[in-house]
Scaffold this active site. Structure first.
Site, PDB file in Angstrom:
ATOM      1  N   TYR A   1      34.416  55.639  37.263  1.00  0.00           N
ATOM      2  CA  TYR A   1      35.326  54.734  36.549  1.00  0.00           C
ATOM      3  C   TYR A   1      36.549  54.490  37.407  1.00  0.00           C
ATOM      4  CZ  TYR A   1      34.103  53.270  31.853  1.00  0.00           C
ATOM      5  OH  TYR A   1      33.561  52.599  30.792  1.00  0.00           O
TER       6      TYR A   1
ATOM      7  N   GLU B   1      39.177  51.796  36.574  1.00  0.00           N
ATOM      8  CA  GLU B   1      39.951  50.678  36.002  1.00  0.00           C
ATOM      9  C   GLU B   1      41.287  50.564  36.719  1.00  0.00           C
ATOM     10  OE1 GLU B   1      40.094  51.250  31.766  1.00  0.00           O
ATOM     11  OE2 GLU B   1      37.948  50.891  31.566  1.00  0.00           O
TER      12      GLU B   1
ATOM     13  N   ASP C   1      34.919  26.157  41.946  1.00  0.00           N
ATOM     14  CA  ASP C   1      33.901  27.195  41.769  1.00  0.00           C
ATOM     15  C   ASP C   1      32.864  26.970  42.875  1.00  0.00           C
ATOM     16  OD1 ASP C   1      31.734  28.703  41.076  1.00  0.00           O
ATOM     17  OD2 ASP C   1      31.741  28.163  38.950  1.00  0.00           O
TER      18      ASP C   1
ATOM     19  N   THR D   1      30.268  33.260  43.000  1.00  0.00           N
ATOM     20  CA  THR D   1      29.380  34.406  42.863  1.00  0.00           C
ATOM     21  C   THR D   1      29.153  34.934  44.277  1.00  0.00           C
ATOM     22  OG1 THR D   1      27.454  32.961  43.025  1.00  0.00           O
ATOM     23  CG2 THR D   1      28.161  33.569  40.812  1.00  0.00           C
TER      24      THR D   1
ATOM     25  N   LYS E   1      24.406  34.143  45.848  1.00  0.00           N
ATOM     26  CA  LYS E   1      23.611  32.945  46.130  1.00  0.00           C
ATOM     27  C   LYS E   1      23.534  32.777  47.652  1.00  0.00           C
ATOM     28  CE  LYS E   1      24.510  30.799  41.648  1.00  0.00           C
ATOM     29  NZ  LYS E   1      25.700  31.316  40.974  1.00  0.00           N
TER      30      LYS E   1
ATOM     31  N   ARG F   1      24.467  40.761  43.076  1.00  0.00           N
ATOM     32  CA  ARG F   1      24.794  39.915  41.925  1.00  0.00           C
ATOM     33  C   ARG F   1      26.219  40.240  41.458  1.00  0.00           C
ATOM     34  NH1 ARG F   1      21.721  36.651  39.222  1.00  0.00           N
ATOM     35  NH2 ARG F   1      20.155  37.045  40.798  1.00  0.00           N
TER      36      ARG F   1
HETATM   37  N1  DSN Z   1      22.439  30.079  37.077  1.00  0.00           N
HETATM   38  C1  DSN Z   1      23.058  29.605  38.276  1.00  0.00           C
HETATM   39  C2  DSN Z   1      22.247  28.585  38.967  1.00  0.00           C
HETATM   40  O1  DSN Z   1      21.041  28.703  38.948  1.00  0.00           O
HETATM   41  O2  DSN Z   1      22.794  27.675  39.570  1.00  0.00           O
HETATM   42  C3  DSN Z   1      24.417  29.120  38.040  1.00  0.00           C
HETATM   43  O3  DSN Z   1      25.133  30.117  37.420  1.00  0.00           O
END
Ligand code: DSN
Length: 432
Positions: free
Chosen positions: A51, A53, A197, A223, A226, A232
């Protein structure tokens, strides 16, 4: 995973099956990728027990001396990679990173102007079924019907009319780059915050193959799993010249610190509890990988493969939204092919070609059916495939989509897909 095999054979065998599924099939979902074994090891480490925080040096728990260093490493690497002044690596996901942006910059009921979901936007950019559309007054801009691209004049007119408090940029299905300077000018004109984003394009942005939003946006979210090819999770950033960037709209002194502090608090305690330190360690590893030279080579290959595949689709008579791609994905409008997105996704799936059905701009089908598919190159590029393979993948997809009711054709394609996957085994191309 010998221990897991003995300890819980049921879960073990499902993980084995999923690994086999990933290994045998073509992963063409634009938002997916394959992390290195090093990233996986960090995620499977003892840091999951901790933990922590708070932030490095300012925790609410003891025993944080090592995780503090890990989190600092992740933040420092991200700062170098994106030329950022401030980074928070704690968001559990892109959606929670975005929740922190809203909590910082908007009050409930205030107006956001974002890209329409059916034109390539994202649920968290104001969709009525998401907290963003439920809590805030979400208004949308879309792409031009003629070009399939964003038209900055239309966006400017819309912004002037509705006077949003925040404008969002970023998409989950837009195949072109963004003009951040033009967006910033509009935001300044109407006195709005500008939020990018970059979840989909964090990889090519890190390697300077696409425009960098950090000098223009007041805040950037992403994120990490990707095109960036990490675990993730999510991340928030403010650019190096953020002081100027934020100067005009800061409510009090306008100091950068002010906004970064607000964002830090919006992550914790605002929207999250304890950070996932094992995932933060994996983010540090992935960001370290992204700083290596071969990551640029990888991103170059992703974009080259995308352009090659898009060109082959167009030769085969497919209609691509915006007539091609600048990035890692393409949006195929199937309306001239007499097949829906759902039918295409199902038939391709039977041939172990994994894509997702996707709305195309001005779609008349429901989101469950759709008129298009979204196709991306990051994952199979990680496995080492190049233009020759992506040309063939487009041809195989065409075979399936033009004969989607023929099991013979589907099985023939499936067997070729397996043969290609065998030549590019999962993880053999990841050196770490
Ligand atoms: N679910 C993602 C995508 O496939 O683009 C976006 O969050």
């Amino acid at each position: 995973m010998k221990r897991l095999k003995d300890h819980d054979p049921e879960v073990y065998s499902l993980i084995e099956k999923e690994t086999e599924r990933q290994n045998n099939g073509m992963e063409l979902i634009a938002s997916e990728n394959f992390v290195s074994k090093a990233v996986m090891e960090a995620m499977g480490s003892s840091l999951t027990n901790k933990y922590a925080e708070g932030l490095p040096g300012k925790r609410y728990y003891g025993g944080c001396k090592y995780v503090d260093i890990v989190e600092d490493l992740a933040r420092d690497r991200a700062k170098i990679l994106y030329n950022a002044d401030w980074v928070n690596v704690q968001p559990h996901s892109g959606a929670t990173a975005n929740a922190a942006v809203y909590l910082t910059f908007l009050k409930p009921g205030e107006t956001l102007l974002g890209l329409d979901l059916s034109h390539g936007g994202h649920l968290t950019h104001g969709s009525p079924v998401n907290f963003s559309g439920i809590t805030y007054n979400a208004q949308f801009y879309g792409v031009s019907k003629e070009t399939g691209r964003l038209d900055m004049n239309i966006i400017r007119d819309k912004a002037k009319k509705i006077k949003p408090k925040m404008i969002s940029i970023g998409a989950s299905a837009y195949p072109r780059d963004f003009d951040y300077e033009a967006f910033r000018n509009i935001a300044d004109e109407v006195g709005a915050f500008l939020w990018m984003d970059m979840a989909h394009t964090a990889g090519p942005i890190a390697t300077k193959l696409l425009n960098n939003p950090l000098p223009y946006a007041h805040v950037v979210s992403t994120t990490t799993h990707k095109t960036l090819r990490g675990p993730r999770g999510g991340m928030l950033l403010i650019g190096r010249d953020a002081e100027n960037t934020l100067g005009k709209v800061a409510p009090k002194s306008g100091r950068v610190k002010m906004w970064s502090e607000l964002l830090d608090s919006a992550v914790f305690p605002g929207t999250q509890g304890g950070p996932l330190m094992h995932v933060i360690a994996a983010k540090a590893v992935a960001l370290g990988e992204a700083l290596q030279k071969d990551f640029t080579t990888y991103q170059e290959q992703v974009l080259k493969n995308s352009k090659t595949m898009a060109a082959r689709f167009m030769e085969l008579g497919y209609d691509l939204v915006s007539g091609g791609t600048d990035n890692h994905l393409m949006l195929v409008d199937l309306r001239n092919k007499g097949i829906t997105g759902k039918e295409a996704e199902d038939a391709l799936g039977r041939a172990d070609l994994t894509v997702n059905k996707n709305m195309v701009p001005f779609d008349t089908q429901s989101p469950f059916v759709t008129s298009g598919i979204r196709v991306g190159t990051p994952a199979m590029t990680t496995r080492g495939m190049g233009p020759e393979e992506f040309t063939r993948i487009a041809e195989l997809m065409d075979m399936v989509m033009t004969s989607h009711t023929s099991e013979d054709v589907i099985q023939k394609v499936r067997s070729e897909v397996h043969g290609m996957c065998e030549r590019f085994p999962l993880y053999d191309f990841v050196t770490a």
